[in-house]
Design a protein around this motif. Structure first.
Motif, mmCIF file in Angstrom:
data_model
loop_
_atom_site.group_PDB
_atom_site.id
_atom_site.type_symbol
_atom_site.label_atom_id
_atom_site.label_comp_id
_atom_site.label_asym_id
_atom_site.label_seq_id
_atom_site.Cartn_x
_atom_site.Cartn_y
_atom_site.Cartn_z
ATOM 1 N N LEU A 153 3.680 11.168 0.488
ATOM 2 C CA LEU A 153 4.755 10.319 1.028
ATOM 3 C C LEU A 153 5.242 9.280 0.030
ATOM 4 C CD1 LEU A 153 3.484 9.622 4.670
ATOM 5 C CD2 LEU A 153 5.098 11.360 3.904
ATOM 6 N N TYR A 154 4.309 8.709 -0.777
ATOM 7 C CA TYR A 154 4.657 7.553 -1.618
ATOM 8 C C TYR A 154 4.409 7.767 -3.105
ATOM 9 C CZ TYR A 154 4.656 5.299 2.935
ATOM 10 O OH TYR A 154 4.913 4.977 4.244
ATOM 11 N N GLY A 155 3.983 8.966 -3.511
ATOM 12 C CA GLY A 155 3.836 9.266 -4.921
ATOM 13 C C GLY A 155 2.838 8.380 -5.634
ATOM 14 N N TYR A 156 3.310 7.728 -6.675
ATOM 15 C CA TYR A 156 2.445 6.914 -7.547
ATOM 16 C C TYR A 156 1.640 5.878 -6.760
ATOM 17 C CZ TYR A 156 1.220 3.860 -11.494
ATOM 18 O OH TYR A 156 0.539 3.102 -12.419
ATOM 19 N N ASP A 157 2.278 5.208 -5.815
ATOM 20 C CA ASP A 157 1.574 4.151 -5.074
ATOM 21 C C ASP A 157 0.428 4.709 -4.235
ATOM 22 O OD1 ASP A 157 3.272 2.364 -6.188
ATOM 23 O OD2 ASP A 157 4.042 1.533 -4.317
ATOM 24 N N GLY A 158 0.561 5.949 -3.756
ATOM 25 C CA GLY A 158 -0.532 6.556 -3.007
ATOM 26 C C GLY A 158 -1.753 6.822 -3.868
ATOM 27 N N MET A 159 -1.541 6.975 -5.187
ATOM 28 C CA MET A 159 -2.662 7.233 -6.101
ATOM 29 C C MET A 159 -3.616 6.052 -6.217
ATOM 30 S SD MET A 159 -0.734 9.210 -9.222
ATOM 31 C CE MET A 159 -2.036 8.746 -10.352
ATOM 32 N N LEU A 160 -3.168 4.863 -5.820
ATOM 33 C CA LEU A 160 -4.047 3.691 -5.894
ATOM 34 C C LEU A 160 -5.348 3.937 -5.150
ATOM 35 C CD1 LEU A 160 -4.623 0.664 -6.479
ATOM 36 C CD2 LEU A 160 -3.521 0.156 -4.308
ATOM 37 N N TYR A 161 -5.259 4.635 -4.026
ATOM 38 C CA TYR A 161 -6.464 4.896 -3.238
ATOM 39 C C TYR A 161 -7.442 5.766 -4.030
ATOM 40 C CZ TYR A 161 -4.416 2.943 1.020
ATOM 41 O OH TYR A 161 -3.888 2.097 1.955
ATOM 42 N N SER A 162 -6.933 6.815 -4.679
ATOM 43 C CA SER A 162 -7.804 7.694 -5.472
ATOM 44 C C SER A 162 -8.494 6.914 -6.575
ATOM 45 C CB SER A 162 -7.002 8.837 -6.094
ATOM 46 O OG SER A 162 -6.606 9.762 -5.119
ATOM 47 N N VAL A 163 -7.716 6.126 -7.307
ATOM 48 C CA VAL A 163 -8.271 5.362 -8.431
ATOM 49 C C VAL A 163 -9.256 4.308 -7.931
ATOM 50 C CG1 VAL A 163 -7.691 3.810 -10.329
ATOM 51 C CG2 VAL A 163 -6.215 5.761 -9.831
ATOM 52 N N GLY A 164 -8.882 3.598 -6.864
ATOM 53 C CA GLY A 164 -9.740 2.533 -6.337
ATOM 54 C C GLY A 164 -11.065 3.047 -5.823
ATOM 55 N N PHE A 165 -11.031 4.139 -5.065
ATOM 56 C CA PHE A 165 -12.269 4.700 -4.526
ATOM 57 C C PHE A 165 -13.204 5.141 -5.653
ATOM 58 C CE2 PHE A 165 -10.047 5.925 -0.356
ATOM 59 C CZ PHE A 165 -10.623 4.866 0.323
ATOM 60 N N LEU A 166 -12.638 5.679 -6.745
ATOM 61 C CA LEU A 166 -13.470 6.178 -7.841
ATOM 62 C C LEU A 166 -14.036 5.023 -8.673
ATOM 63 C CD1 LEU A 166 -14.661 8.372 -9.556
ATOM 64 C CD2 LEU A 166 -12.462 8.611 -10.728
ATOM 65 N N VAL A 167 -13.191 4.075 -9.058
ATOM 66 C CA VAL A 167 -13.639 2.942 -9.888
ATOM 67 C C VAL A 167 -14.728 2.145 -9.179
ATOM 68 C CG1 VAL A 167 -12.888 0.755 -10.912
ATOM 69 C CG2 VAL A 167 -11.485 2.795 -11.178
ATOM 70 N N SER A 172 13.246 9.925 -9.164
ATOM 71 C CA SER A 172 12.262 9.493 -10.166
ATOM 72 C C SER A 172 11.442 8.294 -9.696
ATOM 73 C CB SER A 172 12.976 9.151 -11.483
ATOM 74 O OG SER A 172 13.939 8.125 -11.258
ATOM 75 N N ALA A 173 11.933 7.549 -8.715
ATOM 76 C CA ALA A 173 11.168 6.399 -8.188
ATOM 77 C C ALA A 173 9.840 6.842 -7.581
ATOM 78 C CB ALA A 173 11.992 5.660 -7.135
ATOM 79 N N PHE A 174 9.772 8.113 -7.176
ATOM 80 C CA PHE A 174 8.552 8.653 -6.577
ATOM 81 C C PHE A 174 7.393 8.658 -7.576
ATOM 82 C CE2 PHE A 174 5.996 12.375 -5.043
ATOM 83 C CZ PHE A 174 5.752 11.931 -3.752
ATOM 84 N N LEU A 175 7.716 8.784 -8.873
ATOM 85 C CA LEU A 175 6.689 8.880 -9.911
ATOM 86 C C LEU A 175 6.376 7.530 -10.543
ATOM 87 C CD1 LEU A 175 7.866 12.152 -11.709
ATOM 88 C CD2 LEU A 175 6.210 11.906 -9.846
ATOM 89 N N GLY A 176 7.010 6.485 -10.093
ATOM 90 C CA GLY A 176 6.757 5.150 -10.634
ATOM 91 C C GLY A 176 6.212 4.223 -9.571
ATOM 92 N N PRO A 177 5.643 3.090 -9.980
ATOM 93 C CA PRO A 177 5.093 2.145 -9.003
ATOM 94 C C PRO A 177 6.192 1.447 -8.214
ATOM 95 C CG PRO A 177 4.985 1.221 -11.217
ATOM 96 C CD PRO A 177 5.460 2.637 -11.368
ATOM 97 N N GLY A 178 5.869 1.066 -6.985
ATOM 98 C CA GLY A 178 6.784 0.222 -6.221
ATOM 99 C C GLY A 178 7.347 0.821 -4.963
ATOM 100 N N LEU A 179 7.125 2.128 -4.725
ATOM 101 C CA LEU A 179 7.735 2.762 -3.551
ATOM 102 C C LEU A 179 7.156 2.205 -2.256
ATOM 103 C CD1 LEU A 179 9.903 4.893 -3.225
ATOM 104 C CD2 LEU A 179 8.113 6.616 -2.975
ATOM 105 N N ARG A 180 5.853 1.946 -2.228
ATOM 106 C CA ARG A 180 5.219 1.383 -1.044
ATOM 107 C C ARG A 180 4.872 -0.088 -1.226
ATOM 108 N NH1 ARG A 180 2.197 3.131 3.557
ATOM 109 N NH2 ARG A 180 0.442 1.763 4.056
ATOM 110 N N TYR A 181 4.439 -0.449 -2.439
ATOM 111 C CA TYR A 181 3.933 -1.806 -2.661
ATOM 112 C C TYR A 181 4.788 -2.613 -3.637
ATOM 113 C CZ TYR A 181 -0.295 -0.046 -0.446
ATOM 114 O OH TYR A 181 -1.189 0.493 0.443
ATOM 115 N N GLY A 182 6.021 -2.205 -3.871
ATOM 116 C CA GLY A 182 6.806 -2.889 -4.900
ATOM 117 C C GLY A 182 8.011 -3.638 -4.398
ATOM 118 N N GLY A 183 8.095 -3.873 -3.086
ATOM 119 C CA GLY A 183 9.268 -4.556 -2.556
ATOM 120 C C GLY A 183 9.186 -6.055 -2.739
ATOM 121 N N ASP A 184 9.024 -6.788 -1.641
ATOM 122 C CA ASP A 184 8.956 -8.250 -1.720
ATOM 123 C C ASP A 184 7.550 -8.697 -2.125
ATOM 124 O OD1 ASP A 184 7.519 -7.627 0.497
ATOM 125 O OD2 ASP A 184 8.874 -8.551 1.941
ATOM 126 N N TRP A 185 7.333 -10.017 -2.131
ATOM 127 C CA TRP A 185 6.047 -10.554 -2.604
ATOM 128 C C TRP A 185 4.893 -10.136 -1.702
ATOM 129 C CZ3 TRP A 185 2.988 -13.697 0.364
ATOM 130 C CH2 TRP A 185 3.596 -14.270 1.507
#
Length: 530
Positions: free
Chosen positions: A73-87, A228-241
C-alpha cells in the motif's frame, strides 16, 4: 473465493491443527508438572532448536501478512517495519540475551527482583508483561479473522468471529496441556513451514520478473497509483509534522521494543546456559534477517502483480496482500495452481498465528502465576500451585484477547504490533537496562520506571487517532482524541527512563551495593545461574 479454495485451505488448516494437537498430547504425557517444565521446557533445547523457536515466535502474522500489506500500500514507508523488526535483534543480542538468561528463572520480573524488594517489583513487571502480551495477541487475532474473511469471500462476518474464538480456544489448549515444550515444538514446525512458503513465493515473484528487481519496482510504482513517490519516503509518514513524528516514534518502538517483549525474553530460559542463549539469538537473526528481506519482495510483488487498489479493496489495511499474491502467482482465480498455492499460504499464515499466540499466552500466563499471584496471595488462605494458576490465567487472557480481537478487526496487524512494541519499550526495557547496568538503582526506581512507561503509553494510545476521531479508528463515531500521534513511543519511552531515574534519586532507601555486585557477577559470568 471458490469452493475449491475453501475446501483445500480448510483441509490444510485441519491437518496443521491435528499435528499440533498431537504434538501437545505427546509432550504432555512425558511432563512431570513442575514449574520449570511448564515455563521453560526443562531447559533442554539446543541453540539451533531454540533459535528456530525464537524465529517462530517473532515472525508473526504482523510480519507475514501485515508488513507485506503495508509495503503493497505504501511502498518505501512500509519497509520501515521490516528494517525496524530486524535491527531490533542487534539490541537483544548485544544487551540482554546472555544477561537475562543468567539473572532470571522464568520471567522478566526475575531479573529485576534479583536485587530489589520482590513484591512491588513483581507486581509492576507482571502487570506490564500482561499488558504487552494482550496487545500482541489482539494483532494475531485480527490476522486470523482477516485470513478467514478472505477465504470465505469477505462475506463471513460470523465465520470471522468464530475463527477468532477458535484460535483463542486452541491457544489455551496448547498452553494448558503442553506448556513450554509443546509450544516450542509448534513454533519450530511453524518456522520451517513459514520459511519454506516465503522462499517459494519470493522465487516465484522474481521468476515472474525474470530476476529483474528494477522491473519489479518500476511495475509496483506504476500500479500503485502513486508513481515514483511509491519508491521514496513520505507516502505514509511524510506529510505534516505529526506524520514525521509518528515515523520517529514507530522506529524507536520497533528497535527498542523487542528487548522488552515477555514472550521473547522467556525463550532464553529454555536453553541450559547463557552461551546457548547467545547462540540461539545468532540462529534466529539469520532466519529472521532472511525472512524480512523476503517480505520486501512480497510487498512490492503484491503491488506490481495485484495492484495497490485491489489489495486495499480486499482489505483496507492490506492484511490480505500475500494470499492474493499467491493466488495470482499460481495461475489466478479458478486455476488449480492458484487454488493450491492460495490454500498453502493461507494454511501457513494460520499456522503462524496459532504458534505465536501460544507463545505469547504462555509468557503472559507465567507472569500472572509466577509474578502477580505469587506476590499477592495471602498466608493462611488456600494456596494453589503456580502451574494450575497459569493454566487458568491462560484461559482468562485468551478470552480478553478474543474480545479485543473482534473489536479491532479492521486495523492492520503490523500497526497493532507496533503499539505492543511501544508499550514494551516504554515499560519493560528501561527497568531491565537499569537493573542490569545501574549500580544505584532502587526498588522505587524500578516500580516508577515500569508504571512511568506503561501508564503514559496505554493512556496515549487510548487518546490517539487509533481509538477515536477518524474513520479508521476503533470507534469512528466518537471523538475523544487528544494525542495526535498513532504510536506513543517517542513520548512514553523517554518517560519510562525518566521515571526510573527520578524514582531512584528520590528514594529514601540506599541502593544495595552488595546485591548489585552479586547480580553483576552472575550476569557476566553465569555463576549461580539456574
Amino acid at each position: 473465493m471458490t469452493g475449491d479454495h475453501q475446501t483445500l485451505a480448510l483441509v490444510l488448516f485441519s491437518v496443521f491443527v491435528a499435528v499440533t494437537l498431537a504434538i501437545t498430547t505427546w509432550v504432555s504425557r512425558d511432563r512431570h508438572g513442575s514449574a520449570e517444565e511448564f515455563y521453560a521446557g526443562g531447559r533442554l533445547f539446543s541453540p539451533m532448536e531454540n533459535g528456530f523457536a525464537i524465529a517462530g515466535d517473532y515472525m508473526s502474522a504482523a510480519s507475514f501478512l501485515g508488513i507485506s500489506g503495508l509495503i503493497a500500500l505504501y511502498g518505501y514507508d512500509g519497509m520501515l517495519y521490516s528494517v525496524g523488526f530486524l535491527v531490533a535483534w542487534l539490541v537483544v543480542l548485544l544487551l540482554v540475551a546472555e544477561l537475562v538468561r543468567n539473572c532470571g528463572r522464568f520471567t522478566l520480573a526475575d531479573v529485576v527482583a534479583a536485587r530489589m524488594a520482590e513484591r512491588p517489583v513483581r507486581i509492576a513487571a507482571g502487570t506490564s508483561s500482561v499488558a504487552v502480551s494482550v496487545l500482541y495477541l489482539v494483532a494475531q487475532m485480527v490476522g486470523a479473522g482477516s485470513l478467514v474473511a478472505l477465504l470465505l469471500g469477505g462475506t463471513g462476518e460470523a465465520a470471522r468471529t468464530w475463527t477468532v474464538i477458535g484460535v483463542g480456544a486452541l491457544m489455551v489448549i496448547y498452553v494448558s496441556l503442553g506448556g513450554m515444550r509443546a509450544t516450542t515444538w509448534i513454533q519450530i514446525v511453524k518456522a520451517v513451514l513459514l520459511m519454506a512458503g516465503t522462499v517459494a513465493l519470493t522465487v516465484l515473484v522474481l521468476v515472474r520478473f525474470h530476476g529483474d528487481v528494477n522491473s519489479l519496482l518500476s511495475t509496483a510504482a506504476e500500479r500503485s497509483g502513486h508513481g515514483s513517490a511509491f519508491l521514496g519516503p513520505g507516502l505514509r509518514y511524510g506529510g505534516d509534522w505529526t506524520a514525521r513524528l509518528d515515523f520517529i516514534s514507530l522506529g524507536l518502538a520497533l528497535v527498542l521494543g523487542t528487548a522488552g517483549l515477555p514472550h521473547i525474553l522467556s525463550r532464553f530460559y529454555t536453553v541450559p546456559t547463557a552461551r546457548a542463549a547467545r547462540r540461539s539469538v545468532v540462529w534466529s537473526i539469520g532466519l529472521i534477517g532472511g525472512f524480512y528481506l523476503m517480505t520486501i519482495v512480497l510487498g512490492f510483488g503484491a503491488a506490481a502483480l495485484i495492484g495497490s487498489a485491489e489489495v486495499r479493496a480486499s482489505s483496507a489495511s492490506g492484511n490480505t496482500a500475500v494470499p492474493l499474491l499467491a493466488l495470482d502467482l499460481g495461475g489466478g482465480a479458478g486455476s488449480t495452481g492458484g487454488t493450491v498455492l492460495f490454500a498453502v499460504v493461507a494454511a501457513v499464515a494460520f499456522a503462524t498465528i496459532l504458534a505465536v499466540v501460544a507463545g505469547i499466552t504462555l509468557a503472559s500466563s507465567a507472569s500472572v502465576a509466577h509474578d502477580l499471584y505469587a506476590s499477592l496471595r495471602r498466608p493462611g488462605r488456600r494456596q494453589y500451585g503456580e502451574v494450575a494458576v497459569a493454566r487458568v490465567a491462560a484461559a482468562v487472557i485468551g478470552a480478553v484477547a478474543i474480545g479485543l480481537g473482534l473489536l479491532a478487526s479492521d486495523l492492520n496487524v503490523a500497526f497493532l504490533v507496533g503499539l505492543a512494541f511501544a508499550v514494551a519499550a516504554s515499560a519493560n526495557l528501561p527497568v531491565l537496562l537499569y537493573s542490569l547496568f545501574w549500580r544505584r538503582f532502587t526498588t522505587r526506581g524500578a516500580v516508577w520506571s515500569v508504571y512511568g512507561g506503561l501508564v503514559p503509553a496505554v493512556l496515549l494510545v487510548l487518546l490517539s487517532p487509533v481509538v477515536s476521531g477518524s474513520p479508521e479508528s476503533l470507534f469512528p463515531g466518537v471523538d475523544f482524541q487528544l494525542f495526535p500521534l498513532q504510536n506513543p513511543g517517542v513520548v512514553s519511552i523517554p518517560l519510562g527512563f525518566l521515571a526510573g531515574w527520578l524514582g531512584t534519586v528520590t528514594s529514601p532507601e540506599p541502593p544495595d551495593e552488595a546485591r548489585h555486585a552479586e547480580t553483576e557477577v552472575r550476569a557476566l559470568t553465569g555463576a549461580g545461574a539456574v
